[in-house]
Design a protein around this motif. Structure first.
Motif, PDB file in Angstrom:
ATOM      1  N   MET A   1       0.826  -1.179   0.000  1.00  0.00           N
ATOM      2  CA  MET A   1       0.000   0.000   0.000  1.00  0.00           C
ATOM      3  C   MET A   1       0.873   1.246   0.000  1.00  0.00           C
ATOM      4  O   MET A   1       1.813   1.335   0.759  1.00  0.00           O
ATOM      5  CB  MET A   1      -0.891   0.026   1.236  1.00  0.00           C
ATOM      6  N   ALA A   2       0.531   2.205  -0.842  1.00  0.00           N
ATOM      7  CA  ALA A   2       1.260   3.473  -0.890  1.00  0.00           C
ATOM      8  C   ALA A   2       0.556   4.481   0.004  1.00  0.00           C
ATOM      9  O   ALA A   2      -0.656   4.431   0.189  1.00  0.00           O
ATOM     10  CB  ALA A   2       1.310   3.977  -2.326  1.00  0.00           C
ATOM     11  N   THR A   3       1.307   5.396   0.556  1.00  0.00           N
ATOM     12  CA  THR A   3       0.702   6.433   1.386  1.00  0.00           C
ATOM     13  C   THR A   3       1.065   7.791   0.816  1.00  0.00           C
ATOM     14  O   THR A   3       2.079   7.970   0.155  1.00  0.00           O
ATOM     15  CB  THR A   3       1.186   6.351   2.845  1.00  0.00           C
ATOM     16  N   THR A   4       0.214   8.758   1.106  1.00  0.00           N
ATOM     17  CA  THR A   4       0.450  10.126   0.649  1.00  0.00           C
ATOM     18  C   THR A   4       0.248  11.087   1.819  1.00  0.00           C
ATOM     19  O   THR A   4      -0.664  11.884   1.831  1.00  0.00           O
ATOM     20  CB  THR A   4      -0.502  10.494  -0.498  1.00  0.00           C
ATOM     21  N   GLY A   5       1.086  11.001   2.821  1.00  0.00           N
ATOM     22  CA  GLY A   5       0.992  11.915   3.966  1.00  0.00           C
ATOM     23  C   GLY A   5      -0.230  11.648   4.798  1.00  0.00           C
ATOM     24  O   GLY A   5      -0.384  10.588   5.386  1.00  0.00           O
ATOM     25  N   LYS A   6      -1.143  12.627   4.841  1.00  0.00           N
ATOM     26  CA  LYS A   6      -2.334  12.532   5.675  1.00  0.00           C
ATOM     27  C   LYS A   6      -3.467  11.750   5.014  1.00  0.00           C
ATOM     28  O   LYS A   6      -4.431  11.410   5.660  1.00  0.00           O
ATOM     29  CB  LYS A   6      -2.829  13.937   6.026  1.00  0.00           C
ATOM     30  N   ASP A   7      -3.340  11.520   3.726  1.00  0.00           N
ATOM     31  CA  ASP A   7      -4.379  10.785   3.019  1.00  0.00           C
ATOM     32  C   ASP A   7      -4.362   9.321   3.434  1.00  0.00           C
ATOM     33  O   ASP A   7      -3.328   8.787   3.832  1.00  0.00           O
ATOM     34  CB  ASP A   7      -4.168  10.872   1.506  1.00  0.00           C
ATOM     35  N   PRO A   8      -5.504   8.639   3.298  1.00  0.00           N
ATOM     36  CA  PRO A   8      -5.516   7.202   3.595  1.00  0.00           C
ATOM     37  C   PRO A   8      -4.623   6.462   2.601  1.00  0.00           C
ATOM     38  O   PRO A   8      -4.367   6.958   1.503  1.00  0.00           O
ATOM     39  CB  PRO A   8      -6.989   6.811   3.426  1.00  0.00           C
ATOM     40  N   PRO A   9      -4.143   5.276   2.962  1.00  0.00           N
ATOM     41  CA  PRO A   9      -3.285   4.511   2.046  1.00  0.00           C
ATOM     42  C   PRO A   9      -3.998   4.213   0.735  1.00  0.00           C
ATOM     43  O   PRO A   9      -5.195   3.967   0.704  1.00  0.00           O
ATOM     44  CB  PRO A   9      -3.022   3.213   2.808  1.00  0.00           C
ATOM     45  N   GLU A  11      -4.349   1.840  -2.647  1.00  0.00           N
ATOM     46  CA  GLU A  11      -4.083   0.478  -3.108  1.00  0.00           C
ATOM     47  C   GLU A  11      -3.102   0.535  -4.275  1.00  0.00           C
ATOM     48  O   GLU A  11      -3.258   1.336  -5.196  1.00  0.00           O
ATOM     49  CB  GLU A  11      -5.387  -0.173  -3.562  1.00  0.00           C
ATOM     50  N   VAL A  12      -2.077  -0.291  -4.236  1.00  0.00           N
ATOM     51  CA  VAL A  12      -1.139  -0.392  -5.353  1.00  0.00           C
ATOM     52  C   VAL A  12      -1.771  -1.310  -6.393  1.00  0.00           C
ATOM     53  O   VAL A  12      -2.060  -2.467  -6.105  1.00  0.00           O
ATOM     54  CB  VAL A  12       0.234  -0.925  -4.892  1.00  0.00           C
ATOM     55  N   THR A  17       2.261  -0.755 -10.661  1.00  0.00           N
ATOM     56  CA  THR A  17       3.398  -1.662 -10.803  1.00  0.00           C
ATOM     57  C   THR A  17       4.045  -1.495 -12.180  1.00  0.00           C
ATOM     58  O   THR A  17       5.275  -1.467 -12.300  1.00  0.00           O
ATOM     59  CB  THR A  17       2.953  -3.118 -10.576  1.00  0.00           C
ATOM     60  N   VAL A  18       3.228  -1.368 -13.212  1.00  0.00           N
ATOM     61  CA  VAL A  18       3.747  -1.149 -14.565  1.00  0.00           C
ATOM     62  C   VAL A  18       4.501   0.181 -14.623  1.00  0.00           C
ATOM     63  O   VAL A  18       5.624   0.253 -15.134  1.00  0.00           O
ATOM     64  CB  VAL A  18       2.606  -1.199 -15.607  1.00  0.00           C
ATOM     65  N   ALA A  19       3.909   1.245 -14.093  1.00  0.00           N
ATOM     66  CA  ALA A  19       4.568   2.559 -14.104  1.00  0.00           C
ATOM     67  C   ALA A  19       5.896   2.509 -13.364  1.00  0.00           C
ATOM     68  O   ALA A  19       6.900   3.060 -13.834  1.00  0.00           O
ATOM     69  CB  ALA A  19       3.651   3.613 -13.498  1.00  0.00           C
ATOM     70  N   ARG A  47      -5.238   9.093 -11.135  1.00  0.00           N
ATOM     71  CA  ARG A  47      -4.948   8.390 -12.381  1.00  0.00           C
ATOM     72  C   ARG A  47      -3.466   8.051 -12.419  1.00  0.00           C
ATOM     73  O   ARG A  47      -2.646   8.698 -11.777  1.00  0.00           O
ATOM     74  CB  ARG A  47      -5.342   9.205 -13.600  1.00  0.00           C
ATOM     75  N   VAL A  48      -3.143   7.020 -13.171  1.00  0.00           N
ATOM     76  CA  VAL A  48      -1.753   6.622 -13.392  1.00  0.00           C
ATOM     77  C   VAL A  48      -1.430   7.037 -14.823  1.00  0.00           C
ATOM     78  O   VAL A  48      -1.905   6.430 -15.779  1.00  0.00           O
ATOM     79  CB  VAL A  48      -1.546   5.108 -13.186  1.00  0.00           C
TER      80      VAL A  48
END
Length: 101
Positions: A1-9, A11-12, A17-19, A47-48
């Motif tokens: 799981m990726a996190t962005t500071g205060k945001d909820p984790p 989903e990867v 994974t491709v990026a 978006r990715v």
């Protein structure tokens, strides 16, 4: 799981994974989402950029580093994505060259 500071984790996803695999290639400066239609995977709230996945193909759009030959970059990206392709075609679009990098 990726996190962005205060945001909820977040989903990867397969698109993440491709990026990550593509961004790990020495000849890639960054992903590129330009074009009509844009090359991107749309997820809830984000978006990715530069990745489009279908049942039959993985399409990526990238910005190349200066001095990198396109055939060399193509080979590098295809090799990085081979373990993720699972029988799908891999389409590599070099959308631009990073002349500022």
């Amino acid at each position: 799981m990726a996190t962005t500071g205060k945001d909820p984790p977040l989903e990867v996803t397969e698109a993440d994974t491709v990026a990550a695999a593509v961004l790990g290639c020495a000849g890639v400066a960054r992903m590129h989402a330009g074009g009509i239609p844009p090359v991107a995977t749309y997820l809830p709230g984000r978006r990715v950029a530069g990745v489009r996945l279908t049942d039959s193909a993985i399409e990526v759009a990238v910005v190349a580093r200066p001095g990198v030959r396109v055939p060399t970059l193509d080979t590098e990206v295809r090799a990085a994505l081979a373990p993720l392709a699972r029988g799908r075609a891999v389409d590599v679009h070099v959308a631009d060259i990073d002349m500022e990098g």
